[in-house]
Design a protein around this motif. Sequence first.
Motif, PDB file in Angstrom:
ATOM      1  N   UNK A  38      29.278  41.880  49.170  1.00  0.00           N
ATOM      2  CA  UNK A  38      27.892  42.149  48.259  1.00  0.00           C
ATOM      3  C   UNK A  38      26.901  42.402  49.391  1.00  0.00           C
ATOM      4  N   UNK A  39      26.971  41.456  50.700  1.00  0.00           N
ATOM      5  CA  UNK A  39      26.016  41.529  51.504  1.00  0.00           C
ATOM      6  C   UNK A  39      26.110  42.805  52.182  1.00  0.00           C
ATOM      7  N   UNK A  40      27.045  43.583  52.434  1.00  0.00           N
ATOM      8  CA  UNK A  40      27.265  45.008  52.935  1.00  0.00           C
ATOM      9  C   UNK A  40      26.375  45.776  51.934  1.00  0.00           C
ATOM     10  N   UNK A  41      26.640  45.666  50.621  1.00  0.00           N
ATOM     11  CA  UNK A  41      26.304  46.549  49.542  1.00  0.00           C
ATOM     12  C   UNK A  41      24.699  46.346  49.428  1.00  0.00           C
ATOM     13  N   UNK A  42      24.117  45.154  49.659  1.00  0.00           N
ATOM     14  CA  UNK A  42      22.951  44.653  49.592  1.00  0.00           C
ATOM     15  C   UNK A  42      22.155  45.519  50.751  1.00  0.00           C
ATOM     16  N   UNK A 150       7.886  49.525  42.898  1.00  0.00           N
ATOM     17  CA  UNK A 150       8.504  48.918  41.916  1.00  0.00           C
ATOM     18  C   UNK A 150       9.735  49.503  41.645  1.00  0.00           C
ATOM     19  N   UNK A 151       9.679  50.855  41.155  1.00  0.00           N
ATOM     20  CA  UNK A 151      10.954  51.294  40.531  1.00  0.00           C
ATOM     21  C   UNK A 151      11.881  51.699  41.768  1.00  0.00           C
ATOM     22  N   UNK A 152      11.527  51.625  43.048  1.00  0.00           N
ATOM     23  CA  UNK A 152      12.423  51.910  44.010  1.00  0.00           C
ATOM     24  C   UNK A 152      13.304  50.705  44.366  1.00  0.00           C
ATOM     25  N   UNK A 153      12.673  49.417  44.368  1.00  0.00           N
ATOM     26  CA  UNK A 153      13.217  48.320  44.411  1.00  0.00           C
ATOM     27  C   UNK A 153      14.248  48.065  43.150  1.00  0.00           C
ATOM     28  N   UNK A 154      13.727  48.108  41.938  1.00  0.00           N
ATOM     29  CA  UNK A 154      14.577  47.921  40.776  1.00  0.00           C
ATOM     30  C   UNK A 154      15.858  48.843  40.876  1.00  0.00           C
ATOM     31  N   UNK A 155      15.533  49.891  41.052  1.00  0.00           N
ATOM     32  CA  UNK A 155      16.715  51.012  41.266  1.00  0.00           C
ATOM     33  C   UNK A 155      17.746  50.498  42.249  1.00  0.00           C
ATOM     34  N   UNK A 156      17.451  49.906  43.281  1.00  0.00           N
ATOM     35  CA  UNK A 156      18.082  49.588  44.831  1.00  0.00           C
ATOM     36  C   UNK A 156      18.966  48.630  44.242  1.00  0.00           C
ATOM     37  N   UNK A 157      18.227  47.306  43.541  1.00  0.00           N
ATOM     38  CA  UNK A 157      18.995  46.238  43.070  1.00  0.00           C
ATOM     39  C   UNK A 157      20.228  46.563  42.239  1.00  0.00           C
ATOM     40  N   UNK A 158      19.485  47.235  40.998  1.00  0.00           N
ATOM     41  CA  UNK A 158      20.459  47.379  40.015  1.00  0.00           C
ATOM     42  C   UNK A 158      21.680  48.609  40.542  1.00  0.00           C
ATOM     43  N   UNK A 159      21.564  49.323  41.358  1.00  0.00           N
ATOM     44  CA  UNK A 159      22.413  50.127  42.210  1.00  0.00           C
ATOM     45  C   UNK A 159      23.549  49.172  42.926  1.00  0.00           C
ATOM     46  N   UNK A 160      22.986  48.024  43.760  1.00  0.00           N
ATOM     47  CA  UNK A 160      23.969  47.209  44.362  1.00  0.00           C
ATOM     48  C   UNK A 160      24.709  46.732  43.292  1.00  0.00           C
ATOM     49  N   UNK A 161      24.212  45.957  42.090  1.00  0.00           N
ATOM     50  CA  UNK A 161      24.988  45.384  41.155  1.00  0.00           C
ATOM     51  C   UNK A 161      26.096  46.330  40.834  1.00  0.00           C
ATOM     52  N   UNK A 162      25.521  47.278  40.077  1.00  0.00           N
ATOM     53  CA  UNK A 162      26.828  48.300  39.736  1.00  0.00           C
ATOM     54  C   UNK A 162      27.637  48.773  40.561  1.00  0.00           C
ATOM     55  N   UNK A 163      27.378  48.902  42.069  1.00  0.00           N
ATOM     56  CA  UNK A 163      28.429  48.945  42.927  1.00  0.00           C
ATOM     57  C   UNK A 163      29.480  47.822  43.102  1.00  0.00           C
ATOM     58  N   UNK A 164      28.676  46.778  43.259  1.00  0.00           N
ATOM     59  CA  UNK A 164      29.738  45.500  43.368  1.00  0.00           C
ATOM     60  C   UNK A 164      30.553  45.255  41.881  1.00  0.00           C
ATOM     61  N   UNK A 165      30.178  45.558  40.984  1.00  0.00           N
ATOM     62  CA  UNK A 165      30.882  45.574  39.833  1.00  0.00           C
ATOM     63  C   UNK A 165      31.947  46.299  39.672  1.00  0.00           C
ATOM     64  N   UNK A 166      31.717  47.786  40.067  1.00  0.00           N
ATOM     65  CA  UNK A 166      32.740  48.602  40.368  1.00  0.00           C
ATOM     66  C   UNK A 166      33.719  48.368  41.250  1.00  0.00           C
ATOM     67  N   UNK A 167      33.361  47.513  42.400  1.00  0.00           N
ATOM     68  CA  UNK A 167      34.557  47.221  43.400  1.00  0.00           C
ATOM     69  C   UNK A 167      35.316  46.011  42.760  1.00  0.00           C
ATOM     70  N   UNK A 172      39.534  44.126  42.250  1.00  0.00           N
ATOM     71  CA  UNK A 172      40.073  42.668  41.996  1.00  0.00           C
ATOM     72  C   UNK A 172      39.125  41.901  42.787  1.00  0.00           C
ATOM     73  N   UNK A 173      39.665  40.577  42.556  1.00  0.00           N
ATOM     74  CA  UNK A 173      38.958  39.525  43.318  1.00  0.00           C
ATOM     75  C   UNK A 173      39.175  39.251  44.699  1.00  0.00           C
ATOM     76  N   UNK A 174      40.237  39.980  45.199  1.00  0.00           N
ATOM     77  CA  UNK A 174      40.467  39.439  46.704  1.00  0.00           C
ATOM     78  C   UNK A 174      41.772  38.290  46.568  1.00  0.00           C
ATOM     79  N   UNK A 175      41.308  37.275  46.775  1.00  0.00           N
ATOM     80  CA  UNK A 175      42.301  36.020  46.703  1.00  0.00           C
ATOM     81  C   UNK A 175      42.549  35.897  45.310  1.00  0.00           C
ATOM     82  N   UNK A 176      43.619  36.439  44.840  1.00  0.00           N
ATOM     83  CA  UNK A 176      44.232  36.421  43.085  1.00  0.00           C
ATOM     84  C   UNK A 176      44.597  34.813  42.978  1.00  0.00           C
TER      85      UNK A 176
END
Length: 227
Positions: A38-42, A150-167, A172-176
């Motif tokens: 998540x930090x890498x995506x951020x 404003x729109x750039x920051x909103x799009x970036x944060x939403x994009x990070x959330x979407x990317x992490x969600x897809x990961x 999966x969660x890594x350590x199952x």
Amino acid sequence: MHKHYNGLKTAALFGALWAVLLGLGGLIGLNTRSSAPIWIMALIGVATTAYGYWNSDKIAIRSMQAYPVTEAQAPQLYQIVRELSVRANQPMPRIYLSPTMNPNAFATGRNPRNAAVCCTEGILQLLDARELRGVLGHELMHVYNRDILTSSVAAAVAGVITSVGQMLLFFGGGDRRNSNPLAMLAMALLAPFAASLIQLAITRTREYDADEDGSQLTGDPLALASA
């Protein structure tokens, strides 16, 4: 005043957006051995936001295949933009035309000193001078209100959330052994959806501000309504 409440709503929506991101990071930290993804995506999100914000005018103009015009080529457009810039006590932006009949106009740039106004050939034929003035008043206020940031920051944060969600969804969660599959799946599906809704809400509040401030700048709110 609408502007006051929209400013508060924008701040609250940004808080909600960051809360979703932090919640996603916290869930990953609790259910896996590492929250590094998540930090890498951020970091990627911050880098792409900075690039997009700094080059917003060039990117938008290039996407419309627009070309610069002189005052001799577009006297009415220059007159309207110059009048509005003087009324707002802001620098005169660069003027571009886009060779398409699709009616559209926008102002872009990270600040008033680096602003550009672009109109399509179609909107110049469709609107009269009063309506065009109303539209450009609205668009210029997006630059004066720093809505690009404003729109750039909103799009970036939403994009990070979407990317992490897809990961999470695909890997999966890594350590199952320590993860909660249902919680991870729910977060992977719901977090991007929530982020998109919040991003759209932020965009809408800034549009309301541009409507109000643009109408005050032109002194003619019915012109924008007519357009």
